[in-house]
Write an enzyme that holds these catalytic residues in place. Sequence first.
Site, short mmCIF file in Angstrom:
data_model
loop_
_atom_site.label_atom_id
_atom_site.label_comp_id
_atom_site.label_asym_id
_atom_site.label_seq_id
_atom_site.Cartn_x
_atom_site.Cartn_y
_atom_site.Cartn_z
CB CYS A 23 102.65 -45.82 30.17
SG CYS A 23 102.63 -47.99 30.42
CB SER B 177 109.18 -49.77 23.56
OG SER B 177 107.89 -48.57 23.70
CB CYS C 228 110.07 -49.44 33.22
SG CYS C 228 110.01 -49.11 31.87
CD GLU D 275 110.12 -40.27 37.61
OE1 GLU D 275 110.46 -39.29 38.28
OE2 GLU D 275 109.73 -41.51 36.93
CG ASN E 272 98.10 -45.89 32.77
OD1 ASN E 272 97.54 -46.39 33.06
ND2 ASN E 272 99.56 -45.70 32.33
CB CYS F 233 110.80 -37.36 25.30
SG CYS F 233 110.82 -38.33 24.01
CB SER G 16 104.64 -46.55 20.91
OG SER G 16 105.87 -46.93 20.80
CG LEU G 17 100.73 -48.42 15.51
CD1 LEU G 17 101.45 -47.98 14.48
CD2 LEU G 17 99.70 -50.08 14.89
CG ASN G 18 100.48 -45.06 20.89
OD1 ASN G 18 99.82 -46.41 20.77
ND2 ASN G 18 101.17 -44.25 21.36
N GLY H 1 112.06 -40.85 27.86
CA GLY H 1 112.48 -40.51 27.10
C GLY H 1 113.01 -41.59 25.74
CD GLU H 2 112.15 -43.42 19.70
OE1 GLU H 2 111.07 -43.43 20.77
OE2 GLU H 2 112.76 -44.16 19.67
CB CYS I 161 103.71 -39.05 26.39
SG CYS I 161 104.91 -39.37 27.38
CB CYS J 165 103.84 -38.90 22.31
SG CYS J 165 105.00 -39.84 21.24
N1 SAH Z 1 109.50 -43.59 23.44
C1 SAH Z 1 109.72 -44.73 23.92
C2 SAH Z 1 110.13 -45.52 24.65
C3 SAH Z 1 108.73 -44.41 25.55
S1 SAH Z 1 107.38 -46.41 26.28
C4 SAH Z 1 107.85 -45.32 22.77
O1 SAH Z 1 106.75 -44.12 23.00
O2 SAH Z 1 107.50 -46.54 22.52
C5 SAH Z 1 106.54 -45.55 26.86
C6 SAH Z 1 104.47 -45.80 26.10
O3 SAH Z 1 103.83 -45.71 26.90
C7 SAH Z 1 104.66 -45.57 25.18
O4 SAH Z 1 104.08 -46.58 24.37
C8 SAH Z 1 103.68 -45.06 24.69
O5 SAH Z 1 102.86 -44.80 23.53
C9 SAH Z 1 103.01 -45.42 26.00
N2 SAH Z 1 102.00 -44.19 27.11
C10 SAH Z 1 102.04 -42.75 27.17
N3 SAH Z 1 101.44 -42.23 27.92
C11 SAH Z 1 100.75 -43.45 27.85
C12 SAH Z 1 99.58 -42.91 29.55
N4 SAH Z 1 99.43 -41.50 30.08
N5 SAH Z 1 99.04 -43.93 29.54
C13 SAH Z 1 98.89 -45.58 28.43
N6 SAH Z 1 100.42 -45.48 27.65
C14 SAH Z 1 101.10 -44.30 27.80
#
Ligand code: SAH
Length: 360
Positions: free
Chosen positions: A351, A210, A122, A104, A308, A129, A232-234, A178-179, A136, A133
């Site tokens: 996301c 990213s 995007c 997609e 989300n 992936c 993506s720190l999180n 994907g990463e 996700c 995480c």
């Molecule tokens: N693998 C890479 C590229 C994907 S980017 C990465 O992780 O950076 C996708 C982004 O969406 C990431 O920052 C991830 O942390 C975020 N994400 C994943 N699930 C989400 C959700 N349910 N709500 C908001 N952000 C989310």
Amino acid sequence: MRRSALDRARQSDGRVDLKCLDRPGIAAFMADLGKAEHRALQVYKWAWQRDTTDFATIDTIPRSVRATLGERAVLSSLEPDGRLDSADGTRKYLWRLPDGHRIESVLIPDDTVPGRPRLTLCVSTQVGCAMKCSFCLTGDMGLKRHLSPAEIANQPLQVQQDLGPEHRITNLVMMGMGEPLHNYDNLLVALDILLDTYGQNFSHRRITVSTVGLVDALERFAQASPVNLAISLNATTEASRTQVMPITRRHSLAALMEACRRLPLPSGKRITFEYVMMEGFNTSDEDLVRLRQLMADVPAKVNLIPYNENPHRDIRRPSDDRVEAWQQALVTAGIHCSVRTTRGRDISAACGQLGDASPV
Ligand code: SAH
């Protein structure tokens, strides 16, 4: 042994997908065929600027060369598998790959800044992936396979084709399925095509990759490519980040931040740190203090992403007030900070929702 770019571009029928090669790659291929190298630029331009997939139409090269190319090579394209429009203007493009997998791309219009309309695509870089995480949904699929350079670079090409000349994609973010840095070699070829004047001709200022923070790949990538980086720190501690992002076991938060401090960034460029806000997990006052400390000495911007919510996870987003308070506090501390608005939720395009098999 690493396979050569030419081997990787070869399909199962033995023909080479020239859209998996950068310009020098096509030149080498032409030389191997005993054809003049300057034909390479013609083929490349027809592929990426005139959207051709049929050598027979390239009327600037002799018929005999076209015939040889048809036997030995292809110019691949993605097979469209549907298009979904969200009430908020976001649009999801689905593609079906030759092996039956589906990927997609998500198109996100943004007219919130007057005089600067943006149309961001995007882009996916893998089917599924491997990073797993916990929050996700793409991670639930596991990694099916890497996307080829053509499968990555064809996404912007074909979405632009669908849009027609009156709407131009302005920005690309490698934030789909994907990463990206796990698919390092293919990503680099795709970016080369996307940035090349004779290819897709995007400015490096308008492309962002990213990553979860694969430290060694990140260091190599920053040397190799001029595009923007997002991480993506999180989470703000080793323990909490490990809990939701298992990659932290291999590359600790400390090692990641240390690498970020050392990255060779051109002056004026900043790394974007994405921070998905999950109520009761990473949104405490202590987290905010730690986040500020982590950002010290790093040329950084923070992008807060309220989670989300979805039926597959028992995770809540914090209140809007909380998100706003965080943004205020970071800005007051001198840290650039934006909040990502949720887009395309009604078509499972937001996301972390890509690859979700549930019906929309
Ligand atoms: N693998 C890479 C590229 C994907 S980017 C990465 O992780 O950076 C996708 C982004 O969406 C990431 O920052 C991830 O942390 C975020 N994400 C994943 N699930 C989400 C959700 N349910 N709500 C908001 N952000 C989310």
